[in-house]
Each structure stands twice: as structure tokens, then as C-alpha cells.
Design an enzyme around this catalytic site. Structure first.
Site, PDB file in Angstrom:
ATOM      1  N   ASN A   9      14.500  76.806   6.138  1.00 38.75           N
ATOM      2  CA  ASN A   9      15.699  77.645   6.253  1.00 38.75           C
ATOM      3  C   ASN A   9      15.482  78.881   5.383  1.00 38.75           C
ATOM      4  OD1 ASN A   9      18.242  78.780   6.153  1.00 38.75           O
ATOM      5  ND2 ASN A   9      19.204  77.072   5.072  1.00 38.75           N
ATOM      6  N   LYS A  11      17.276  81.408   5.056  1.00 41.20           N
ATOM      7  CA  LYS A  11      18.554  81.970   4.571  1.00 41.20           C
ATOM      8  C   LYS A  11      18.578  83.489   4.772  1.00 41.20           C
ATOM      9  CE  LYS A  11      19.095  78.034   1.569  1.00 41.20           C
ATOM     10  NZ  LYS A  11      19.620  77.450   0.366  1.00 41.20           N
ATOM     11  N   HIS A  97      25.911  74.204   7.070  1.00 33.39           N
ATOM     12  CA  HIS A  97      25.223  74.287   5.775  1.00 33.39           C
ATOM     13  C   HIS A  97      26.262  74.469   4.664  1.00 33.39           C
ATOM     14  CE1 HIS A  97      22.739  75.761   2.519  1.00 33.39           C
ATOM     15  NE2 HIS A  97      21.718  75.217   3.138  1.00 33.39           N
ATOM     16  N   GLU A  99      26.372  76.306   2.214  1.00 32.48           N
ATOM     17  CA  GLU A  99      26.687  77.713   1.897  1.00 32.48           C
ATOM     18  C   GLU A  99      27.683  78.282   2.900  1.00 32.48           C
ATOM     19  OE1 GLU A  99      22.608  78.972   1.683  1.00 32.48           O
ATOM     20  OE2 GLU A  99      22.364  77.833  -0.165  1.00 32.48           O
ATOM     21  N   GLU A 169      22.212  67.063   2.229  1.00 31.01           N
ATOM     22  CA  GLU A 169      21.898  68.042   1.196  1.00 31.01           C
ATOM     23  C   GLU A 169      22.975  68.000   0.109  1.00 31.01           C
ATOM     24  OE1 GLU A 169      19.216  71.374   2.847  1.00 31.01           O
ATOM     25  OE2 GLU A 169      21.265  71.926   3.270  1.00 31.01           O
ATOM     26  N   GLY A 175      18.941  74.767  -4.365  1.00 35.44           N
ATOM     27  CA  GLY A 175      18.551  75.956  -5.121  1.00 35.44           C
ATOM     28  C   GLY A 175      18.645  75.796  -6.629  1.00 35.44           C
ATOM     29  N   SER A 215      16.202  71.613  -3.055  1.00 39.43           N
ATOM     30  CA  SER A 215      15.093  71.801  -4.010  1.00 39.43           C
ATOM     31  C   SER A 215      13.859  70.956  -3.686  1.00 39.43           C
ATOM     32  CB  SER A 215      15.556  71.511  -5.444  1.00 39.43           C
ATOM     33  OG  SER A 215      16.581  72.400  -5.813  1.00 39.43           O
ATOM     34  N   GLY A 236      14.662  75.256   1.671  1.00 38.10           N
ATOM     35  CA  GLY A 236      15.065  76.642   1.494  1.00 38.10           C
ATOM     36  C   GLY A 236      13.961  77.424   0.796  1.00 38.10           C
ATOM     37  N   GLY A 237      14.074  77.539  -0.510  1.00 44.32           N
ATOM     38  CA  GLY A 237      13.161  78.377  -1.304  1.00 44.32           C
ATOM     39  C   GLY A 237      11.693  78.185  -0.973  1.00 44.32           C
TER      40      GLY A 237
END
Ligand code: PGA
Length: 256
Positions: A9, A11, A97, A99, A169, A175, A215, A236-237
Site C-alpha cells: 500500500n 498510500k 483502511h 486511515e 491491522e 507506521g 509495521s 505500507g512503508g
């Protein structure tokens, strides 16, 4: 054993050119053997979807979007429909999600409407569920996750469950560098599986892939992906780092 899915993802990161560069780097690192055992999915921002679709064409890498609107079409300025995502080459879409829930006030009911719209356009859906830190500390996380799952799956025809993936999640792990322990992850994945079995049947629950997200990185991936009931990861990251992303997919493939 269910086939593992490693989903990236991106983002709200990377413009058109950078998306192309990252996609080519990912493509350059994927060997065909890897894709035989593991599904790899990338979810760039909307504006890069068509470009990325062209680059990964025929590679076996799958394309997804990060969101969609719950209506078919119409006067919804700035929104993107399921059929638009299909026309840009998407096979998957992420819905709910944390967010989106936090910053855009998406409720369980809205998530359900989006899931239904996506399915009716033959998109596969990754539904995100997960508790906040406060909900875990208040010991209400199981009921929160059960409700998120039940409402998201409301009115889905059982034959469409094959197109559903759920990503657990925990919001406090996204994150932050924090992870749920493998036994915590397995516990929630079993809870989600049981919830799906209660709504549908054993067959639907047996086929349901449940990812973990929050993470996930190259150092913790093996432990997380080896945990009971984990069918892959939503990343993500680390999905913005091609070496790390593909390394994680290789870990998944070794476990398969
Ligand atoms: P993270 O994000 O891997 O950067 O924690 C995961 C996600 O939000 O899906």
C-alpha cells in the site's frame, strides 16, 4: 494451505514518474518462481494506476487501488468509481483502511457499501479491520473487530466470498514500528475466521485469506508470516523499498 498474498500500500506517496521507477525496480527483482507460490499486489495512488498497469502487464504482479466510492457513478466530485478502477487495470481495491476510517470518518456501514460496489464490479476487496490502542487497553478489541468484520461482510453473496481478503491491522501498529506478537495476531485471525464461518459456512471461511498489517518489515516478516492463520501481509512503508518488499514476498514464498 491458502496461497499467500503480499500487498504493498503505497498510500499518498510517489508521483507518476516515481511510481514508474518503483514499479520497474520491483519487476526487476521478481523471479517467476516467486509468483508461482505467492501473489504480489501493488496499490499505487489513483493517478499512477494506468501507468503501473501498463508496466506490470503480463508480469503476474497484480494491481490494486487504495479506495473507491460506494456509488456506481454520478455527481461525486473528486471521487473514483469501481468501474474506473477496472478500466485502469485494477484487480483489487483496499477498503476501510484505518486511515480512511480515522481521517475521512468512514464507518462500518460505509465500508460495507464500498465492498458491495467493488464486488458488483468484479473487483477483489481487501477489507481492513483493527483496533485502536485505547480499544485494546479497554479490552473491547475482540468485539470491535467482530463488528467491523460482520458489518463489512453484510449482504455479500457467499459465492463472492472468494473475492474477499481481510487485513487485520491494529491501528497502534501502523507506521509506528510496533507489532502485535505472533500469538496476538493468530488469536485475531482465528476470531475473524470464526466470524466469517458464523456468517457464511466453513467452506467460505476456509478459503478466506487473512493478512496482517502494521509495521511489517524485512526483519519481522518471517516471524509474522509464520504465525498460525497468517496468509500474507499488507505493507505500507516497506512496500516503497523494492529490495525489502520483494525480500518479504520471498519469505512468504519460503513458508508456503
Ligand atoms: P505500515 O502500514 O506498514 O507503514 O505500518 C501498513 C498499512 O497501513 O497498511
Amino acid at each position: 494451505m491458502r496461497r499467500k498474498l503480499i500487498a504493498g500500500n503505497w498510500k499518498m506517496n510517489l508521483g507518476l514518474n516515481e511510481s514508474g521507477v518503483l514499479t520497474r525496480k520491483i519487476l526487476g527483482k521478481v523471479n517467476p518462481g516467486l509468483l508461482k507460490k505467492t501473489d504480489i499486489l501493488i496499490c499505487p495512488p489513483f493517478v499512477s494506476l494506468a501507468l503501473v498497469s501498463g508496466i506490470i502487464k503480463d508480469s503476474g504482479i497484480k494491481l490494486g487501488a487504495q479506495n473507491l466510492h460506494y456509488e456506481k457513478d454520478g455527481a461525486y466530485t473528486g471521487e473514483i468509481s469501481a468501474s474506473m478502477l477496472k478500466s485502469a487495470g485494477c484487480e483489487y481495491v483496499i477498503v476501510g483502511h484505518s486511515e480512511r476510517r480515522k481521517y475521512f470518518h468512514e464507518t462500518n456501514n460505509l465500508v460495507n457499501k464500498k465492498v458491495l460496489q467493488a464486488l458488483s464490479n468484479d473487483l477483489k476487496v481487501i477489507v481492513c479491520v483493527g483496533e485502536t490502542l485505547q480499544e485494546r487497553e479497554d479490552d473491547i478489541f475482540e468485539s470491535i473487530i467482530t463488528e467491523q468484520t460482520e458489518v463489512a461482510l453484510k449482504d455479500i453473496p457467499s459465492e463472492k466470498m472468494i473475492d474477499i481478503v481481510i487485513a487485520y491491522e491494529p491501528v497502534w501498529a501502523i507506521g509506528t514500528g510496533l507489532n502485535a506478537a505472533p500469538e496476538q495476531v493468530s488469536h485475531i485471525h482465528a476470531l475473524i475466521g470464526n466470524t466469517a464461518e458464523d456468517i457464511f459456512d466453513k467452506n467460505a471461511a476456509d478459503n478466506l485469506r487473512i493478512l496482517y498489517g502494521g509495521s511489517v518489515n524485512k526483519d519481522n516478516a518471517k516471524e509474522i508470516l509464520s504465525a498460525c492463520g497468517v496468509d500474507g501481509a499488507l505493507i505500507g512503508g516497506a512496500s516503497l523499498k523494492p529490495d525489502d518488499f520483494i525480500f518479504i514476498a520471498e519469505q512468504a514464498s519460503d513458508i508456503n
